[in-house]
Structures are given as structure tokens and as C-alpha cells.
Design a protein around this motif. Structure first.
Motif, PDB file in Angstrom:
ATOM      1  N   ASN A 160       0.588  -1.758  -0.064  1.00 50.17           N
ATOM      2  CA  ASN A 160      -0.393  -0.385   0.191  1.00 50.17           C
ATOM      3  C   ASN A 160       0.388   1.553   0.172  1.00 50.17           C
ATOM      4  O   ASN A 160       0.217   1.883   0.764  1.00 50.17           O
ATOM      5  CB  ASN A 160      -0.923  -0.114   0.935  1.00 50.17           C
ATOM      6  CG  ASN A 160      -1.930  -1.149   1.468  1.00 50.17           C
ATOM      7  OD1 ASN A 160      -2.439  -1.281   0.098  1.00 50.17           O
ATOM      8  ND2 ASN A 160      -2.388  -1.532   2.395  1.00 50.17           N
ATOM      9  N   ASN A 198       2.033   4.799  -0.555  1.00 49.25           N
ATOM     10  CA  ASN A 198       1.455   5.835  -1.096  1.00 49.25           C
ATOM     11  C   ASN A 198       2.213   6.845  -2.485  1.00 49.25           C
ATOM     12  O   ASN A 198       3.098   7.446  -1.459  1.00 49.25           O
ATOM     13  CB  ASN A 198       0.647   6.688  -0.350  1.00 49.25           C
ATOM     14  CG  ASN A 198       0.193   7.980  -0.770  1.00 49.25           C
ATOM     15  OD1 ASN A 198       0.202   8.922  -1.529  1.00 49.25           O
ATOM     16  ND2 ASN A 198      -1.168   8.340   0.394  1.00 49.25           N
ATOM     17  N   THR A 246       1.966   9.466  -3.429  1.00 44.82           N
ATOM     18  CA  THR A 246       2.094  10.567  -3.648  1.00 44.82           C
ATOM     19  C   THR A 246       2.709  11.479  -1.996  1.00 44.82           C
ATOM     20  O   THR A 246       2.452  12.140  -2.570  1.00 44.82           O
ATOM     21  CB  THR A 246       0.400  11.199  -4.368  1.00 44.82           C
ATOM     22  OG1 THR A 246      -0.140  10.543  -5.111  1.00 44.82           O
ATOM     23  CG2 THR A 246       0.395  12.956  -4.194  1.00 44.82           C
ATOM     24  N   CYS A 302      -6.765   6.364 -14.928  1.00 47.00           N
ATOM     25  CA  CYS A 302      -6.090   5.209 -15.405  1.00 47.00           C
ATOM     26  C   CYS A 302      -6.663   4.356 -16.175  1.00 47.00           C
ATOM     27  O   CYS A 302      -6.099   2.940 -16.995  1.00 47.00           O
ATOM     28  CB  CYS A 302      -6.803   4.067 -14.224  1.00 47.00           C
ATOM     29  SG  CYS A 302      -5.270   4.466 -12.348  1.00 47.00           S
ATOM     30  N   GLY A 323      -3.059   1.709  -6.992  1.00 50.68           N
ATOM     31  CA  GLY A 323      -2.031   2.865  -6.823  1.00 50.68           C
ATOM     32  C   GLY A 323      -0.950   2.841  -7.111  1.00 50.68           C
ATOM     33  O   GLY A 323      -0.079   3.616  -6.697  1.00 50.68           O
ATOM     34  N   GLN A 324      -1.251   1.992  -8.689  1.00 49.11           N
ATOM     35  CA  GLN A 324       0.750   2.466  -8.550  1.00 49.11           C
ATOM     36  C   GLN A 324       1.163   3.300  -9.953  1.00 49.11           C
ATOM     37  O   GLN A 324       0.728   2.712 -11.016  1.00 49.11           O
ATOM     38  CB  GLN A 324       0.869   0.980  -9.396  1.00 49.11           C
ATOM     39  CG  GLN A 324       2.597   0.376  -9.629  1.00 49.11           C
ATOM     40  CD  GLN A 324       2.682  -0.557  -9.836  1.00 49.11           C
ATOM     41  OE1 GLN A 324       2.107  -1.411 -10.471  1.00 49.11           O
ATOM     42  NE2 GLN A 324       3.437  -1.743 -10.423  1.00 49.11           N
TER      43      GLN A 324
END
Length: 208
Positions: free
Chosen positions: A39, A41, A43, A79, A116-117
């Protein structure tokens, strides 16, 4: 002499080795790399970095498991992996930053970007570009100076203008004494001129 030259050579090599490189290499995700595990992040990872033109962004991942697609902002937000700007699949992709602005990267494997990649690399513009914004400052002073003096005087005297409308009958009375005074001045002027002329004639007579 030979010893001196060798010493100078050693010093030159030492200085060259000690000179820091202007480019920095940033490994995306640090030790975790480019992955959907843990997980991460990305950003949050970018907010702790300051990127500059000339830096290198490195994506490390198991080859065949992930990839790196550079995309537009719209494709980054949605995406979308169908129209990438560039595709990287080596497993150790080093991408140089050549200009300021945003560069958007996602993993093109289905579902990975949504997990989230994805990473947005932002390179700020040099601060010197803000300097020209101060140049137009003299313009207002020129426009103010360019206004006619006559127009500026009524605007400054706009409050008296209201009173002048009330005192318009008085304006001639205030200017009326001026001719009398001017008349007295003219008479006095004539007398002065005559007296000066007489004095000049008398002085010329004495000289003769």
C-alpha cells in the motif's frame, strides 16, 4: 619539476572527484520500488522530494510483472493505458527530467494503476521566471503622468466645482476687482515708464 607536475595532476583529479554532481537519482518508492504491494502512497513519496531539471527518476520492479507508462494527465486521472506517451519495460527504467512541469506515470498492467501504482512527478519552474512580472509596475505611473494637467486639476478640484456652481454669480465679482487693480497697475506702469524715459533723456543730455 616532475614532482610539481605530478602533484598538480593529483590535486586536479582530487578536485574533480570531490565536485558534486548536479543531477540526482530518485528511486521511485525508495526501498520498496515500483509495486502494488505494501500500500505504498506514491503521492506522499513525491511530497517529500524536490525534483529539478537534470534529475533522473528510476523505476525498479520485477520485469514482466509491472511496467512504466508515461501518460497524459487525463489518462493518469482515469488510469487509461491505451495511449501512452512512452512505454518502459526493462525492470530498471531510468528517465531523465529535461524540462519543468508535470510528468505522469502509471503501471499499465490492468488493475495496478487503480490500486495506486501511479506517480506524478512535478518539477517547479525556476524562480527567475517570476521577475518579469514586476516589470509592468512603471506602467501605472506613466498612465498617471500621461493624463492632461487640465483634466487632473478639475478632478482634484471636483469638491470646489460643486461650490463654484453655487458661487458662479460671485465669480465675476471676485474677478471684477482684477481689472481695477490691473488698471491701477497699468497707470502706475505708464507713470513708471514715463519717469524712466525722462530719466534716460536727462542722463543722455548730461552726457552730451
Amino acid at each position: 619539476m616532475a614532482v610539481g607536475m605530478s602533484g598538480l595532476l593529483v590535486l586536479t583529479i582530487g578536485l574533480a572527484m570531490a565536485a558534486p554532481s548536479s543531477a540526482a537519482i530518485y528511486k521511485v518508492g525508495d526501498a520498496s520500488g515500483w509495486t502494488i504491494l505494501g500500500n505504498i502512497n506514491y503521492t506522499d513519496w513525491t511530497t517529500k522530494k524536490t525534483f529539478h531539471v537534470g534529475d533522473i527518476i528510476e523505476f525498479t520492479y520485477p520485469q514482466g510483472i509491472h511496467n512504466v507508462l508515461e501518460v497524459t494527465k487525463a489518462d493518469y486521472d482515469s488510469c487509461t493505458n491505451s495511449t501512452p506517451i512512452a512505454t518502459h519495460t526493462s525492470g530498471d527504467d531510468k528517465i531523465a527530467i529535461k524540462r519543468p512541469g508535470h510528468r505522469f506515470f502509471i503501471c499499465g498492467v490492468p488493475g495496478h494503476c487503480a490500486a495506486g501504482q501511479k506517480v506524478n512527478i512535478r518539477v517547479p519552474k525556476p524562480r527567475s521566471s517570476d521577475a518579469p512580472s514586476k516589470a509592468p509596475a512603471p506602467a501605472p505611473t506613466r498612465s498617471a503622468a500621461a493624463t492632461p494637467s487640465g483634466s487632473s486639476e478639475p478632478s482634484a478640484a471636483s469638491p470646489p466645482a460643486a461650490s463654484s456652481t453655487d458661487s458662479t454669480p460671485d465669480a465675476p465679482t471676485t474677478t471684477a476687482p482684477a481689472p481695477n487693480a490691473n488698471g491701477a497697475g497699468v497707470r502706475g506702469g505708464y507713470r513708471a515708464v514715463v519717469a524712466t524715459a525722462l530719466a534716460a533723456v536727462a542722463s543722455m543730455a548730461m552726457l552730451q
